[in-house]
Scaffold this active site. Structure first.
Site, PDB file in Angstrom:
ATOM      1  N   GLY A  13      85.282 109.964  66.142  1.00  0.00           N
ATOM      2  CA  GLY A  13      84.711 110.816  67.169  1.00  0.00           C
ATOM      3  C   GLY A  13      85.421 110.773  68.503  1.00  0.00           C
ATOM      4  O   GLY A  13      84.800 110.937  69.556  1.00  0.00           O
ATOM      5  N   MET A  91      84.295 116.625  58.712  1.00  0.00           N
ATOM      6  CA  MET A  91      85.138 116.845  57.541  1.00  0.00           C
ATOM      7  C   MET A  91      84.418 117.499  56.366  1.00  0.00           C
ATOM      8  O   MET A  91      84.815 117.341  55.216  1.00  0.00           O
ATOM      9  CB  MET A  91      85.765 115.510  57.103  1.00  0.00           C
ATOM     10  CG  MET A  91      86.578 114.839  58.199  1.00  0.00           C
ATOM     11  SD  MET A  91      87.778 115.946  59.002  1.00  0.00           S
ATOM     12  CE  MET A  91      89.087 115.919  57.816  1.00  0.00           C
ATOM     13  N   ASN A 108      85.424 124.696  67.032  1.00  0.00           N
ATOM     14  CA  ASN A 108      86.082 123.652  66.243  1.00  0.00           C
ATOM     15  C   ASN A 108      87.454 123.391  66.841  1.00  0.00           C
ATOM     16  O   ASN A 108      88.080 124.285  67.417  1.00  0.00           O
ATOM     17  CB  ASN A 108      86.230 124.087  64.785  1.00  0.00           C
ATOM     18  CG  ASN A 108      86.898 123.004  63.922  1.00  0.00           C
ATOM     19  OD1 ASN A 108      86.553 121.839  64.008  1.00  0.00           O
ATOM     20  ND2 ASN A 108      87.884 123.407  63.129  1.00  0.00           N
ATOM     21  N   HIS A 110      91.260 122.154  65.768  1.00  0.00           N
ATOM     22  CA  HIS A 110      92.105 122.028  64.578  1.00  0.00           C
ATOM     23  C   HIS A 110      93.492 121.574  65.035  1.00  0.00           C
ATOM     24  O   HIS A 110      94.039 122.137  65.993  1.00  0.00           O
ATOM     25  CB  HIS A 110      92.177 123.367  63.842  1.00  0.00           C
ATOM     26  CG  HIS A 110      93.032 123.326  62.621  1.00  0.00           C
ATOM     27  ND1 HIS A 110      92.618 122.740  61.451  1.00  0.00           N
ATOM     28  CD2 HIS A 110      94.291 123.776  62.400  1.00  0.00           C
ATOM     29  CE1 HIS A 110      93.584 122.842  60.561  1.00  0.00           C
ATOM     30  NE2 HIS A 110      94.604 123.468  61.097  1.00  0.00           N
ATOM     31  N   SER A 137      94.493 123.619  68.395  1.00  0.00           N
ATOM     32  CA  SER A 137      93.791 124.853  68.764  1.00  0.00           C
ATOM     33  C   SER A 137      92.288 124.620  68.762  1.00  0.00           C
ATOM     34  O   SER A 137      91.769 123.904  67.893  1.00  0.00           O
ATOM     35  CB  SER A 137      94.093 125.966  67.739  1.00  0.00           C
ATOM     36  OG  SER A 137      95.483 126.153  67.576  1.00  0.00           O
ATOM     37  N   ASP A 146      89.168 127.667  59.473  1.00  0.00           N
ATOM     38  CA  ASP A 146      90.189 127.588  60.534  1.00  0.00           C
ATOM     39  C   ASP A 146      90.714 128.970  60.919  1.00  0.00           C
ATOM     40  O   ASP A 146      91.914 129.159  61.125  1.00  0.00           O
ATOM     41  CB  ASP A 146      91.358 126.699  60.053  1.00  0.00           C
ATOM     42  CG  ASP A 146      90.898 125.292  59.710  1.00  0.00           C
ATOM     43  OD1 ASP A 146      91.501 124.680  58.812  1.00  0.00           O
ATOM     44  OD2 ASP A 146      89.923 124.821  60.326  1.00  0.00           O
ATOM     45  N   GLU A 175      94.484 117.089  72.227  1.00  0.00           N
ATOM     46  CA  GLU A 175      93.141 117.515  71.794  1.00  0.00           C
ATOM     47  C   GLU A 175      92.090 117.077  72.817  1.00  0.00           C
ATOM     48  O   GLU A 175      91.175 117.829  73.166  1.00  0.00           O
ATOM     49  CB  GLU A 175      92.806 116.912  70.431  1.00  0.00           C
ATOM     50  CG  GLU A 175      93.638 117.465  69.288  1.00  0.00           C
ATOM     51  CD  GLU A 175      93.302 116.802  67.974  1.00  0.00           C
ATOM     52  OE1 GLU A 175      92.156 116.363  67.778  1.00  0.00           O
ATOM     53  OE2 GLU A 175      94.197 116.726  67.117  1.00  0.00           O
TER      54      GLU A 175
HETATM   55  C1  GRF Z   1      91.518 115.129  64.809  1.00  0.00           C
HETATM   56  O1  GRF Z   1      92.871 115.185  64.427  1.00  0.00           O
HETATM   57  C2  GRF Z   1      90.985 116.547  64.887  1.00  0.00           C
HETATM   58  O2  GRF Z   1      92.005 117.484  65.155  1.00  0.00           O
HETATM   59  C3  GRF Z   1      90.441 116.789  63.533  1.00  0.00           C
HETATM   60  O3  GRF Z   1      89.845 115.540  63.184  1.00  0.00           O
HETATM   61  C4  GRF Z   1      90.700 114.484  63.687  1.00  0.00           C
HETATM   62  C5  GRF Z   1      89.901 113.275  64.098  1.00  0.00           C
HETATM   63  O4  GRF Z   1      89.151 113.618  65.212  1.00  0.00           O
HETATM   64  N1  GRF Z   1      89.498 117.881  63.562  1.00  0.00           N
HETATM   65  P1  GRF Z   1      88.170 112.536  65.961  1.00  0.00           P
HETATM   66  O5  GRF Z   1      89.029 111.396  66.461  1.00  0.00           O
HETATM   67  O6  GRF Z   1      87.170 112.042  64.941  1.00  0.00           O
HETATM   68  O7  GRF Z   1      87.580 113.331  67.074  1.00  0.00           O
END
Ligand code: GRF
Length: 196
Positions: A13, A91, A108, A110, A137, A146, A175
């Site tokens: 997270g 996920m 979201n 990505h 993005s 996506d 990100e």
């Molecule tokens: C990140 O690479 C994000 O782009 C993808 O999930 C990965 C882990 O994200 N959606 P986080 O560290 O759990 O926020």
């Protein structure tokens, strides 16, 4: 009126943490609940420590019955009266049925420069393709994976000695800058593109 934001995580997270830490002061939104399909997600423990409400809806008992899993998510979210959902390292693929009532209010992040490299293993695919630029993005979520309107992008260089892990780490830094910047603007009703 402060916008109420639900954040979905499956793992550490780190993006959720960046969003939560930015939702202060004159930000138009506040983190209202953090939801995960994984009771052991580091993001759930962190949110609890911050005093943020958390909900866990384990997908495994539903044995692939996505609508039933998503109905359980809807039930868990109902008391929070959310305005916006942010998927942040979540996920599980969400069906069109779940997305429809949230369309235009679900974001979201990505790890690619969409529309390039939808799906998984984006960093390895960028290296295999020999691209010199990569990035991340933030987009509005639609039924297609996506694929929704892009609200923001950040770019990073691809270096000759990059591995998928070194590239992922460089993208992740962006990100954590991009997602908060997009949510801050989006929550204020401004959907102009954020470019970093
Ligand atoms: C990140 O690479 C994000 O782009 C993808 O999930 C990965 C882990 O994200 N959606 P986080 O560290 O759990 O926020």
């Amino acid at each position: 009126m402060t916008k109420r934001v639900g954040i979905f995580v499956s793992g550490g997270g780190s993006n959720m943490r960046a969003l939560v830490e930015d939702m202060t002061g004159d930000h138009a939104a506040r983190a209202t609940v953090v939801l995960s399909n994984n009771a052991d997600a580091g993001g759930i423990a962190w949110a609890r420590d911050q005093g943020i409400a958390t909900e866990v809806v384990d997908h495994r008992p539903f044995k692939g019955d996505r609508p039933a899993f998503e109905a359980a998510i809807d039930a868990a979210l109902a008391p929070y009266n959310l305005d916006i959902i942010c998927l942040a390292g979540f996920m599980r693929v969400l069906t069109a049925g779940f997305v429809a009532p949230w369309q235009g209010r679900m974001l979201n992040i990505h790890p690619s420069l969409l529309p390039k490299y939808k799906g998984l293993h984006t960093h390895a695919r960028v290296l295999e393709a020999g691209d010199s630029v990569h990035g991340c993005s933030v987009h509005l979520v639609t039924a297609a994976l996506d694929d929704g309107p892009i609200l923001g992008q950040a770019t990073v260089p691809v270096l000759d000695d990059d591995t998928p892990d070194t590239l992922a780490a460089r993208v992740l830094v962006q990100e954590h800058r991009l997602y908060p910047a997009v949510l801050r603007r989006f929550a204020a009703g401004d959907s102009r593109m954020v470019t970093l």
